[in-house]
Design a protein around this motif. Sequence first.
Motif, PDB file in Angstrom:
ATOM      1  N   GLU A 128       0.858  -1.107   0.006  1.00  9.71           N
ATOM      2  CA  GLU A 128       0.108  -0.013   0.089  1.00  9.71           C
ATOM      3  C   GLU A 128       0.810   1.240  -0.237  1.00  9.71           C
ATOM      4  N   THR A 129       1.931   1.194   0.824  1.00  6.84           N
ATOM      5  CA  THR A 129       2.833   2.557   0.934  1.00  6.84           C
ATOM      6  C   THR A 129       3.506   2.658  -0.274  1.00  6.84           C
ATOM      7  N   LYS A 130       3.903   1.642  -0.960  1.00  3.92           N
ATOM      8  CA  LYS A 130       4.593   1.882  -2.221  1.00  3.92           C
ATOM      9  C   LYS A 130       3.852   2.315  -3.263  1.00  3.92           C
ATOM     10  N   THR A 185       0.579   6.557   5.657  1.00  3.32           N
ATOM     11  CA  THR A 185       0.624   4.916   5.272  1.00  3.32           C
ATOM     12  C   THR A 185       2.014   4.485   5.720  1.00  3.32           C
ATOM     13  N   TYR A 186       3.057   5.265   5.319  1.00  2.00           N
ATOM     14  CA  TYR A 186       4.048   4.746   5.896  1.00  2.00           C
ATOM     15  C   TYR A 186       4.364   4.826   7.157  1.00  2.00           C
ATOM     16  N   SER A 187       4.076   5.713   8.126  1.00  2.00           N
ATOM     17  CA  SER A 187       4.246   5.673   9.734  1.00  2.00           C
ATOM     18  C   SER A 187       3.045   4.744  10.090  1.00  2.00           C
ATOM     19  N   GLY A 188       2.330   4.475   9.507  1.00  3.53           N
ATOM     20  CA  GLY A 188       1.320   3.222   9.863  1.00  3.53           C
ATOM     21  C   GLY A 188       1.730   1.982   9.932  1.00  3.53           C
ATOM     22  N   GLN A 189       2.720   1.888   8.879  1.00  2.93           N
ATOM     23  CA  GLN A 189       3.548   0.393   8.813  1.00  2.93           C
ATOM     24  C   GLN A 189       4.462   0.286   9.766  1.00  2.93           C
ATOM     25  N   ARG A 190       5.162   1.067  10.176  1.00  5.37           N
ATOM     26  CA  ARG A 190       6.246   0.889  11.210  1.00  5.37           C
ATOM     27  C   ARG A 190       5.729   0.368  12.619  1.00  5.37           C
TER      28      ARG A 190
END
Length: 190
Positions: A128-130, A185-190
């Motif tokens: 999703e982030t990609k 989205t990126y910070s949610g994946q961490r």
Amino acid sequence: MKKKKLIGLSFALFLVFILFFNWIYPYSALSVTGSVPYKSDPIVVEQYNKGLKEFKKKYQNHVDEGGLHQDLTTDRIQYILQMYEQEWLLSKESMSLSKLDLDGILSEVQEARRLLIQLTFEESYDKETKMFLKILLEDTLDLEKRISYLIHSEHHTRQELDNVMGNVHMSFISNFNLFTTFFETYSGQR
């Protein structure tokens, strides 16, 4: 005597023509000033500034949570963010934009594009982030084309340039929204 009056009149008409031409086509090769006044919608600018402040607060919280460990994405975001903090985007006042100013705007967008490409190839993201990074990169390339079009628009009238400038402004806002979505989205994946 008649010849001097005729030469003087011809010179005066030529000067009036050049001034009129400069007013109608401000980015033409014959233009003396080569700039266009641009005034954005104050309500749009106010909302944009609010969104920018909210993003900076989220970003700072993200940085604080990470402590001394900064990954490449977190580091590069601070530099990409500079593209969205340009004075002409934040100001409610009318600003005169020359081709030199537009070159500076284009340079900021090109630097952001370079950083986004770097993130694309040097970082690993979930699917999703990609996807959001890809959309952001494509939109940034489109923004770059729009600014280049504006820089090379020698045959456009002042009114047309104002419309294109307004479209570029709204494209920046749209691009910022994509940037925000990518970051969330990126910070949610961490």
